[in-house]
Design a protein around this motif. Structure first.
Motif, mmCIF file in Angstrom:
data_model
loop_
_atom_site.group_PDB
_atom_site.id
_atom_site.type_symbol
_atom_site.label_atom_id
_atom_site.label_comp_id
_atom_site.label_asym_id
_atom_site.label_seq_id
_atom_site.Cartn_x
_atom_site.Cartn_y
_atom_site.Cartn_z
ATOM 1 N N PHE A 249 30.865 40.216 48.821
ATOM 2 C CA PHE A 249 30.183 38.769 47.886
ATOM 3 C C PHE A 249 30.324 39.193 46.259
ATOM 4 C CE2 PHE A 249 29.107 38.530 51.993
ATOM 5 C CZ PHE A 249 29.167 37.409 52.691
ATOM 6 N N ASN A 250 31.134 38.873 45.670
ATOM 7 C CA ASN A 250 31.402 38.732 44.046
ATOM 8 C C ASN A 250 31.941 38.052 43.406
ATOM 9 O OD1 ASN A 250 34.338 39.602 43.816
ATOM 10 N ND2 ASN A 250 33.794 40.899 45.793
ATOM 11 N N GLU A 251 31.856 38.422 42.397
ATOM 12 C CA GLU A 251 32.601 37.409 41.046
ATOM 13 C C GLU A 251 34.006 37.607 40.994
ATOM 14 O OE1 GLU A 251 30.296 37.270 37.701
ATOM 15 O OE2 GLU A 251 30.944 39.310 37.517
ATOM 16 N N ASP A 252 34.347 37.755 41.383
ATOM 17 C CA ASP A 252 35.856 38.753 40.763
ATOM 18 C C ASP A 252 37.047 38.238 42.672
ATOM 19 O OD1 ASP A 252 35.114 41.126 38.901
ATOM 20 O OD2 ASP A 252 36.094 38.700 39.289
ATOM 21 N N ALA A 253 36.983 37.446 43.485
ATOM 22 C CA ALA A 253 36.813 37.709 45.313
ATOM 23 C C ALA A 253 38.137 36.424 45.197
ATOM 24 C CB ALA A 253 36.566 38.645 45.739
ATOM 25 N N GLU B 26 31.942 24.500 34.587
ATOM 26 C CA GLU B 26 30.457 25.329 34.731
ATOM 27 C C GLU B 26 30.308 25.503 36.763
ATOM 28 O OE1 GLU B 26 25.817 24.293 33.230
ATOM 29 O OE2 GLU B 26 27.099 22.910 34.056
ATOM 30 N N THR B 27 30.031 24.287 37.242
ATOM 31 C CA THR B 27 30.579 24.718 38.818
ATOM 32 C C THR B 27 30.669 25.516 39.489
ATOM 33 O OG1 THR B 27 29.982 22.305 38.963
ATOM 34 C CG2 THR B 27 30.934 23.276 41.097
ATOM 35 N N THR B 28 32.400 25.993 39.033
ATOM 36 C CA THR B 28 33.250 27.291 39.451
ATOM 37 C C THR B 28 32.750 28.828 39.330
ATOM 38 O OG1 THR B 28 34.993 27.102 37.699
ATOM 39 C CG2 THR B 28 35.265 26.007 39.147
ATOM 40 N N GLU B 29 31.808 28.389 38.096
ATOM 41 C CA GLU B 29 31.420 29.341 36.571
ATOM 42 C C GLU B 29 30.517 30.096 38.005
ATOM 43 O OE1 GLU B 29 31.215 28.359 32.776
ATOM 44 O OE2 GLU B 29 32.907 29.093 32.484
ATOM 45 N N LYS B 30 29.004 28.651 37.937
ATOM 46 C CA LYS B 30 28.002 29.230 38.908
ATOM 47 C C LYS B 30 27.981 29.749 40.247
ATOM 48 C CE LYS B 30 24.964 25.890 35.988
ATOM 49 N NZ LYS B 30 24.112 24.658 36.487
ATOM 50 N N ILE C 123 26.437 32.997 41.513
ATOM 51 C CA ILE C 123 25.511 33.109 42.553
ATOM 52 C C ILE C 123 25.969 34.224 43.723
ATOM 53 C CG2 ILE C 123 24.408 31.523 44.876
ATOM 54 C CD1 ILE C 123 24.498 29.378 42.808
ATOM 55 N N ASN C 124 27.616 33.757 43.759
ATOM 56 C CA ASN C 124 28.275 35.004 44.998
ATOM 57 C C ASN C 124 27.776 35.980 45.074
ATOM 58 O OD1 ASN C 124 29.790 34.354 47.168
ATOM 59 N ND2 ASN C 124 31.491 35.121 46.097
ATOM 60 N N VAL D 38 47.598 36.209 43.145
ATOM 61 C CA VAL D 38 46.531 37.327 42.312
ATOM 62 C C VAL D 38 44.830 37.356 41.992
ATOM 63 C CG1 VAL D 38 47.350 36.289 40.213
ATOM 64 C CG2 VAL D 38 46.614 38.949 40.281
ATOM 65 N N SER D 39 43.848 38.304 42.259
ATOM 66 C CA SER D 39 42.357 38.094 42.078
ATOM 67 C C SER D 39 41.686 37.995 40.972
ATOM 68 C CB SER D 39 42.037 38.766 43.229
ATOM 69 O OG SER D 39 42.163 39.908 42.981
ATOM 70 N N LEU D 40 40.703 37.522 40.685
ATOM 71 C CA LEU D 40 39.819 38.148 39.263
ATOM 72 C C LEU D 40 39.897 39.994 39.014
ATOM 73 C CD1 LEU D 40 37.833 35.626 38.458
ATOM 74 C CD2 LEU D 40 39.602 34.626 38.246
ATOM 75 N N ALA D 41 40.142 40.179 40.952
ATOM 76 C CA ALA D 41 39.643 41.837 39.992
ATOM 77 C C ALA D 41 41.139 42.215 39.830
ATOM 78 C CB ALA D 41 39.542 42.329 41.919
ATOM 79 N N ASP D 42 42.092 41.543 40.000
ATOM 80 C CA ASP D 42 42.933 42.524 39.802
ATOM 81 C C ASP D 42 43.868 42.099 38.055
ATOM 82 O OD1 ASP D 42 44.090 43.612 42.480
ATOM 83 O OD2 ASP D 42 44.910 41.205 42.543
ATOM 84 N N LEU D 43 43.176 41.200 37.241
ATOM 85 C CA LEU D 43 43.406 40.629 35.897
ATOM 86 C C LEU D 43 42.623 41.627 35.149
ATOM 87 C CD1 LEU D 43 43.742 36.291 36.399
ATOM 88 C CD2 LEU D 43 44.943 38.874 37.093
ATOM 89 N N SER D 44 43.651 41.833 34.426
ATOM 90 C CA SER D 44 42.523 42.468 32.821
ATOM 91 C C SER D 44 41.872 41.349 32.645
ATOM 92 C CB SER D 44 43.920 42.701 32.024
ATOM 93 O OG SER D 44 44.649 41.440 31.190
ATOM 94 N N ASP D 45 40.961 40.986 31.272
ATOM 95 C CA ASP D 45 40.075 40.766 30.801
ATOM 96 C C ASP D 45 40.677 39.505 29.773
ATOM 97 O OD1 ASP D 45 37.988 42.069 31.373
ATOM 98 O OD2 ASP D 45 37.658 43.234 29.497
#
Length: 444
Positions: free
Chosen positions: A209-213, A187-191, A195-196, A160-167
């Motif tokens: 390229f996005n933060e939810d894929a 912090e490394t994962t979030e950065k 940046i992506n 399941v991708s982050l794009a598929d999840l609710s908040d």
């Protein structure tokens, strides 16, 4: 985001959703074939032999899952993330120096690591998913899904991708990462994700390229006694996290970014800097004579990584300068390279891992390619019986336009790929899993 950007995103949404549905359909078919063949194999083999084979990943691997639809091509072992000449139908053997695995390096024992928080967080995350999401996300602990990771953006992933999840569901996933990672690791994962997203916006391609894929999969059922784990997988970011009792194996893990530093909303965001700084500090601590042994070449090619995605069974002889030739101060700098990776896990997990690495320090080799200046592009490899680390400065890739570069240019510290592995069969905790199935009374 401008009104035009918002409109484009809205217009692109149906395409994204259709793509996700098609992807899920293809990969769920592969999963059904895998489970069907796996179940048959276990029924046929029976007993400890079946469990040993499952732990080694030697059953349930059929042609249907050999080449995931849409998987990119790439040189074997390279940081490109493509399967190259390896497929997931191969029996898992692990990274070795000569094709022969060293036995008795990893044992089931108490480490004193606290795993209760990560177990609790994983249970909460799974409970927060819908039934359909949970079905597509959860696999058996011996599943070949462990090995189906890639750092490439376009690679088709399971789960399941982050794009598929609710908040609310995303928050549960974040809680799982918080339970598994240190503050630096989180912090490394979030950065990397941030940046992506920003780089995708800069080149006008947030579809790719996005933060939810980024995708979640969970292997096994979170338990204090039985083996299980999870995988968090996406562009430039892959975390494999295996748990057995109070033992944790956090490898392979891939950390990378393009660019590695970028101004976002007025803030300069920098990532993957620790491993670069630690590597340069080590190589520059060596004497001229030591550098002659450690440095294979002063010329850095675009890509030097040997054990990237789909290289679980890579064979690489030891090269470079051996740890027993170092002074005490140099040994500390060598360990600091590994620690830049290991410290992204919780402190107790990191301590246990660094103790394991330190025990083999005399048998650890360091290889270097490239320059020695603070801004030089380089490739560094740390290799011992129990740890493998690569830091690879690469040429500008698909996100080159986000930082004014041209794709295919010379390597730079603005595009870094790095990886940590556990050689001799314990990536994904495979060796511990094998021992568990062979020795636990309820599996015999």
């Amino acid at each position: 985001m401008t009104e035009l950007d918002a409109g484009q995103t809205e217009a692109q949404e149906p395409g994204r959703e259709a793509g996700r549905r098609a992807h899920a359909s293809r990969r769920n078919f592969m999963r059904r074939v895998f489970f069907a063949s796996g179940a048959t194999a276990v029924a046929t083999m029976g007993g400890a032999g079946a469990w040993a084979a499952l732990a080694d990943g030697t059953t349930g691997t059929t042609d249907a899952s050999a080449s995931p639809s849409g998987a990119p091509s790439g040189a074997p072992g390279g940081g490109a993330g493509g399967p190259g000449n390896q497929t997931i139908t191969e029996d898992f053997f692990g990274l070795t120096t000569d094709g022969r695995r060293i036995d008795d390096l990893f044992t089931i024992h108490s480490t004193g690591v606290t795993t209760a928080p990560v177990i609790s967080a994983a249970k909460a995350f799974l409970a927060g998913l819908t039934d359909d999401q949970r079905t597509s996300t959860q696999f058996t602990v011996h599943s070949t899904e462990w090995r189906l990771w890639s750092n490439v953006d376009a690679y088709e992933r399971q789960g399941v991708s982050l794009a598929d999840l609710s908040d609310a569901q995303k928050a549960l996933g974040t809680d799982l990462l918080k339970a598994a990672l240190s503050a630096d690791g989180l912090e490394t994962t979030e950065k990397i994700r941030r940046i992506n997203q920003a780089a995708g916006e800069a080149i006008g391609n947030t579809n790719s390229f996005n933060e939810d894929a980024y995708y979640w999969t969970v292997m096994g059922t979170p338990s204090a006694t039985e083996p299980w784990g999870f995988q968090f997988d996406g562009h430039h970011l892959v975390i494999n996290y295996f748990v057995l009792g109070d033992q944790v194996v956090m490898s392979p893990c891939f950390w990378g970014s393009e660019p590695t530093s970028m101004k976002i909303d007025g803030e300069t965001v920098t990532v993957c800097h620790e491993e670069v700084v630690a590597s340069l500090a080590f190589i520059n601590s060596l004497t001229t004579a030591q550098q002659k042994v450690a440095i294979a070449s002063s010329t850095k090619s675009n890509e030097s990584m040997k054990a990237g995605a789909f290289s679980d069974n890579a064979v690489q002889a030891y090269e470079g300068l051996r740890g027993d030739k170092l002074t005490t101060a140099q040994k500390k700098k060598l360990l600091a390279i590994v620690e830049a990776f290991v410290s992204r896990a919780k402190a107790d997990v990191a301590r246990a891992r660094m103790a394991e690495v330190s025990r083999h320090l005399a048998d650890t080799y360091v290889t270097w390619v490239g320059g020695l200046a603070d801004d030089s592009a380089f490739y560094a490899r740390v290799h011992s019986p129990v740890v493998w680390v690569e830091v690879d400065c690469q040429g500008p890739g698909p996100l080159a336009g986000a930082y004014g570069a041209t794709q295919g240019g010379d390597p730079t510290q603005l595009h870094v790929h790095s990886i940590i592995r556990t050689p001799n069969g314990n990536d994904y905790g495979k060796e511990l899993l094998r021992q568990h199935y062979l020795t636990s009374p309820h599996h015999s």
